[in-house]
Design a protein around this motif. Structure first.
Motif, PDB file in Angstrom:
ATOM      1  N   LEU A 104      -0.196  12.625 104.158  1.00 33.91           N
ATOM      2  CA  LEU A 104      -1.431  13.333 104.511  1.00 33.91           C
ATOM      3  C   LEU A 104      -2.625  12.666 103.833  1.00 33.91           C
ATOM      4  CD1 LEU A 104       0.513  15.426 105.614  1.00 33.91           C
ATOM      5  CD2 LEU A 104      -0.681  17.193 104.339  1.00 33.91           C
ATOM      6  N   PRO A 105      -3.770  12.587 104.524  1.00 34.89           N
ATOM      7  CA  PRO A 105      -4.971  12.036 103.885  1.00 34.89           C
ATOM      8  C   PRO A 105      -5.389  12.902 102.692  1.00 34.89           C
ATOM      9  CG  PRO A 105      -5.303  12.362 106.269  1.00 34.89           C
ATOM     10  CD  PRO A 105      -3.995  12.998 105.917  1.00 34.89           C
ATOM     11  N   ALA A 106      -6.068  12.272 101.732  1.00 31.81           N
ATOM     12  CA  ALA A 106      -6.467  12.981 100.510  1.00 31.81           C
ATOM     13  C   ALA A 106      -7.305  14.219 100.836  1.00 31.81           C
ATOM     14  CB  ALA A 106      -7.246  12.037  99.603  1.00 31.81           C
ATOM     15  N   LEU A 107      -8.138  14.109 101.873  1.00 37.65           N
ATOM     16  CA  LEU A 107      -9.008  15.254 102.224  1.00 37.65           C
ATOM     17  C   LEU A 107      -8.182  16.464 102.663  1.00 37.65           C
ATOM     18  CD1 LEU A 107     -12.057  13.761 104.151  1.00 37.65           C
ATOM     19  CD2 LEU A 107     -12.050  15.099 102.021  1.00 37.65           C
ATOM     20  N   ARG A 127      -2.554  28.068  93.746  1.00 38.56           N
ATOM     21  CA  ARG A 127      -1.528  27.024  93.774  1.00 38.56           C
ATOM     22  C   ARG A 127      -1.556  26.262  95.105  1.00 38.56           C
ATOM     23  NH1 ARG A 127       3.298  27.792  90.396  1.00 38.56           N
ATOM     24  NH2 ARG A 127       2.913  29.457  88.919  1.00 38.56           N
ATOM     25  N   VAL A 128      -1.579  27.041  96.191  1.00 44.13           N
ATOM     26  CA  VAL A 128      -1.494  26.419  97.522  1.00 44.13           C
ATOM     27  C   VAL A 128      -2.133  27.369  98.529  1.00 44.13           C
ATOM     28  CG1 VAL A 128       0.904  27.273  97.718  1.00 44.13           C
ATOM     29  CG2 VAL A 128       0.114  25.545  99.295  1.00 44.13           C
ATOM     30  N   ARG A 129      -2.876  26.778  99.464  1.00 41.31           N
ATOM     31  CA  ARG A 129      -3.550  27.626 100.459  1.00 41.31           C
ATOM     32  C   ARG A 129      -2.737  27.634 101.754  1.00 41.31           C
ATOM     33  NH1 ARG A 129      -7.069  25.901  96.993  1.00 41.31           N
ATOM     34  NH2 ARG A 129      -7.336  23.799  97.771  1.00 41.31           N
ATOM     35  N   VAL A 130      -2.074  28.773 101.965  1.00 42.82           N
ATOM     36  CA  VAL A 130      -1.243  28.952 103.158  1.00 42.82           C
ATOM     37  C   VAL A 130      -1.920  30.003 104.027  1.00 42.82           C
ATOM     38  CG1 VAL A 130       1.040  29.586 104.024  1.00 42.82           C
ATOM     39  CG2 VAL A 130       0.837  28.481 101.789  1.00 42.82           C
ATOM     40  N   ALA A 131      -2.251  29.649 105.263  1.00 39.17           N
ATOM     41  CA  ALA A 131      -2.976  30.589 106.128  1.00 39.17           C
ATOM     42  C   ALA A 131      -2.146  31.853 106.358  1.00 39.17           C
ATOM     43  CB  ALA A 131      -3.285  29.918 107.461  1.00 39.17           C
ATOM     44  N   GLY A 132      -2.777  32.984 106.224  1.00 40.99           N
ATOM     45  CA  GLY A 132      -2.110  34.261 106.524  1.00 40.99           C
ATOM     46  C   GLY A 132      -1.211  34.772 105.409  1.00 40.99           C
ATOM     47  N   ALA A 133      -1.202  34.086 104.247  1.00 37.34           N
ATOM     48  CA  ALA A 133      -0.290  34.516 103.166  1.00 37.34           C
ATOM     49  C   ALA A 133      -0.866  35.733 102.442  1.00 37.34           C
ATOM     50  CB  ALA A 133      -0.063  33.382 102.182  1.00 37.34           C
ATOM     51  N   ALA A 175      -3.559  20.537 108.363  1.00 32.84           N
ATOM     52  CA  ALA A 175      -2.586  19.473 108.664  1.00 32.84           C
ATOM     53  C   ALA A 175      -2.214  19.461 110.145  1.00 32.84           C
ATOM     54  CB  ALA A 175      -1.330  19.657 107.814  1.00 32.84           C
ATOM     55  N   ALA A 176      -2.903  20.287 110.938  1.00 34.26           N
ATOM     56  CA  ALA A 176      -2.499  20.438 112.349  1.00 34.26           C
ATOM     57  C   ALA A 176      -2.568  19.120 113.115  1.00 34.26           C
ATOM     58  CB  ALA A 176      -3.363  21.486 113.029  1.00 34.26           C
ATOM     59  N   GLY A 177      -3.505  18.259 112.739  1.00 30.93           N
ATOM     60  CA  GLY A 177      -3.661  17.013 113.502  1.00 30.93           C
ATOM     61  C   GLY A 177      -2.824  15.860 112.961  1.00 30.93           C
ATOM     62  N   VAL A 178      -2.090  16.096 111.899  1.00 29.59           N
ATOM     63  CA  VAL A 178      -1.336  14.995 111.276  1.00 29.59           C
ATOM     64  C   VAL A 178      -0.102  14.669 112.127  1.00 29.59           C
ATOM     65  CG1 VAL A 178      -0.040  14.327 109.203  1.00 29.59           C
ATOM     66  CG2 VAL A 178      -2.139  15.666 108.986  1.00 29.59           C
ATOM     67  N   GLU A 189      -7.767  20.309 100.900  1.00 32.00           N
ATOM     68  CA  GLU A 189      -7.810  21.617 101.577  1.00 32.00           C
ATOM     69  C   GLU A 189      -6.607  22.475 101.203  1.00 32.00           C
ATOM     70  OE1 GLU A 189      -9.467  23.014 104.707  1.00 32.00           O
ATOM     71  OE2 GLU A 189     -11.116  22.009 103.671  1.00 32.00           O
ATOM     72  N   ILE A 190      -5.464  21.837 101.137  1.00 27.00           N
ATOM     73  CA  ILE A 190      -4.207  22.582 100.976  1.00 27.00           C
ATOM     74  C   ILE A 190      -3.943  22.939  99.512  1.00 27.00           C
ATOM     75  CG2 ILE A 190      -1.687  22.370 101.188  1.00 27.00           C
ATOM     76  CD1 ILE A 190      -2.143  20.708 103.706  1.00 27.00           C
ATOM     77  N   GLY A 191      -4.321  22.062  98.611  1.00 25.43           N
ATOM     78  CA  GLY A 191      -3.944  22.288  97.205  1.00 25.43           C
ATOM     79  C   GLY A 191      -2.518  21.816  96.999  1.00 25.43           C
ATOM     80  N   TRP A 192      -1.663  22.692  96.470  1.00 27.84           N
ATOM     81  CA  TRP A 192      -0.231  22.410  96.317  1.00 27.84           C
ATOM     82  C   TRP A 192       0.011  21.251  95.331  1.00 27.84           C
ATOM     83  CZ3 TRP A 192       3.500  21.638 101.150  1.00 27.84           C
ATOM     84  CH2 TRP A 192       4.810  22.000 100.792  1.00 27.84           C
ATOM     85  N   GLU A 193      -0.863  21.172  94.292  1.00 29.93           N
ATOM     86  CA  GLU A 193      -0.689  20.096  93.298  1.00 29.93           C
ATOM     87  C   GLU A 193       0.619  20.258  92.543  1.00 29.93           C
ATOM     88  OE1 GLU A 193      -3.649  21.775  93.303  1.00 29.93           O
ATOM     89  OE2 GLU A 193      -5.046  20.239  94.041  1.00 29.93           O
TER      90      GLU A 193
END
Ligand code: FAD
Length: 458
Positions: free
Chosen positions: A264-267, A169-175, A338-341, A271-275
């Motif tokens: 956020l840019p499409a790219l 569903r969504v890529r959350v670091a450390g989850a 998203a760190a640089g956004v 990476e994140i997913g979360w559709e």
């Protein structure tokens, strides 16, 4: 990055709508409602629809949606605040179960009203993910799901997801996993508020802005522009209640702060997913809450400065740099892509917290005084069910809603200062220590449990 200005949601609509006129002078009404947030406006809505002939006057100190209703995280949540045990004396688990079901249905009710009146508020029924960032948070989630089962919630209401299922569903670091419930939707808070205000005005409700009520008395709301005499006066002032004479210690204004990114840019989204655009939070004691907005941003909120001495409330949501930095760091940790956004806006608001962390709704026909609130951080949907309940109480029509276990509760008052300040600040600093210890050890901390029982929050 902008800060304050009542927050991003209003700014995204070009600012709050043009100000409405203040109260022109003393008047008589059937119902006077103090506060034009969701509680006040939903109450006006249901009363006006039930009895179109009523004269309903809403008195707002600033502008409609000035408070938490225009600044929140946009979770239309079928869950509600406070430990279940606090609601049980009102009728046991059966009554609690009814309350929970009515809350779940409330998400549908809000969707139906928006549809009925053509209110476009970015509503999206994606459900809710409570993400575990590490094994200790996963243990918390497992406990919560077991407790929910004991209260009658089914797998369809709330269930655990493994790390793999979450990642799809969504890529959350450390989850390390998550819980999922379908009973939560996302909304654009200010669109909801603005649409609701327009709708109640179309139904003949009068909204007066820049009209602070200085005191509420039986059948009277006092303002500097004159007294509004009414059969009923409804207090719908939530985090600002302490400004009313006699209500200084009823609810404390607890701060919550948010930041929102640029789209956020499409790219990065790839990476994140979360559709599914589920609303999302972590499972820490001092948790964060997030939404993916309709225009592809991430909004993330959490507890910054928890409370200001003497129940002071902020103005237009100016937010401390340290709070912004904390939320930015959390966002980057959860979504490295998203760190640089850039962040677009930061703001804060106050929610109303009763001493026992539980919602209460009451109406006293003798004095014509009614109130609803104490939603803590879960008032977007709860205000709707509370409003329908107030409608039935005010119209003297007993119903299943008027028998819900949060009706007639009268939580004890908060301690006087400086105890109140010290206790709230202390609780949050201990919770932060418990979170840090759990991240280090990977196990639920004893400190967290002790603070839960001391605060009465869980
Ligand atoms: C940053 C933040 C994020 C949140 N996120 C969520 C979320 O995602 N989901 C959720 O369910 N809940 C959330 N909440 C809580 C939720 O927003 C509130 O519970 C809900 O909006 C309360 O609505 P209300 O109408 O009772 O109060 P408010 O919206 O605060 O409205 C009270 C109104 O009363 C007016 N008022 C106060 N005193 C007077 C007076 N004396 N005279 C006249 N008018 C007066 C105020 O100006 C204000 O407009 C959040 C809150 C905050 C601050």
């Amino acid at each position: 990055m902008r800060t304050g200005e009542l927050g991003f949601w209003w700014r995204s609509l070009g600012g709050p709508p043009p100000p409405r006129a203040p109260l022109p002078g003393p008047c008589e009404a059937d119902v006077a409602i103090v506060g034009a947030g969701y509680t006040g406006l939903w109450t006006a809505y249901y009363l006006a629809r039930a009895q179109p002939g009523l004269r309903i006057v809403v008195l707002e100190a600033e502008s409609a949606g000035f408070g938490a209703s225009g600044r929140n995280g946009g979770w239309v949540s079928g869950f509600f605040s406070g430990p279940a045990r606090a609601y049980l004396p009102g009728g046991g688990t059966a009554a609690y179960g009814t309350l929970q079901r009515r809350m779940f249905e409330t998400v549908e009710e809000i969707a139906a009203v928006l549809e009925r009146h053509g209110i476009e508020a970015d509503l999206h029924r994606g459900g809710h993910l409570s993400v575990a960032l590490g094994p200790a948070q996963l243990a918390h989630l497992e406990q919560q799901v077991s407790a929910a089962r004991r209260l009658g919630l089914t797998e369809g209401d709330l269930r655990l997801l493994g790390a793999g299922e979450l990642e799809r569903r969504v890529r959350v670091a450390g989850a390390t996993g998550a819980s999922y419930s379908p009973h939560v939707a996302r909304v654009h808070p200010a669109k909801l508020l603005a649409g609701l205000a327009r709708t109640v005005e179309e139904l003949g409700v009068e909204i007066y802005e820049q009209t602070p009520v200085t005191a509420i008395e039986p059948h009277r709301a006092l303002t500097r522009r004159g007294v509004v005499s009414a059969r009923w006066v409804v207090r719908a002032t939530e985090g600002y209640t302490a400004s009313l004479r006699g209500a200084r210690r009823a609810l404390v204004p607890m701060n919550s702060s948010m930041v929102i990114t640029e789209p956020l840019p499409a790219l990065v989204w790839e990476e994140i997913g979360w559709e599914g655009a589920e609303v999302m939070g972590d499972s820490a004691h001092v948790y964060v809450y997030l939404q993916r907005t309709a225009d592809g941003r991430i909004a993330i909120g959490g507890r910054g400065v928890p409370y200001r001495y003497g129940s002071r409330t902020d103005g237009r949501g100016e937010t401390a740099a340290a709070t912004v930095a904390g939320l930015r760091a959390k966002l980057a940790a959860m979504f490295p892509a998203a760190a640089g956004v850039e962040l677009d806006h930061a703001w804060s608001g106050v929610l109303g917290v009763p001493r026992d962390w539980c919602v209460s709704i009451a109406a006293d026909p003798a004095g014509g005084l009614a109130r609803a609130g104490g939603y803590v951080g879960e008032g977007v949907a709860a205000a709707n069910l509370a409003a329908r309940t107030l409608r039935d109480l005010i119209l003297g029509e007993p119903s299943e809603l008027t028998r819900l276990p949060w009706v007639g509760r009268d939580p004890r008052r908060w301690e006087p200062e400086p105890l109140r300040w010290a206790a709230i600040r202390g609780v949050y600093s201990l919770y932060r220590r418990a979170d840090a210890a759990e991240q280090r050890s990977g196990r639920p901390s004893r400190l967290g449990r002790i603070v839960d029982s001391l605060s009465g929050r869980v």
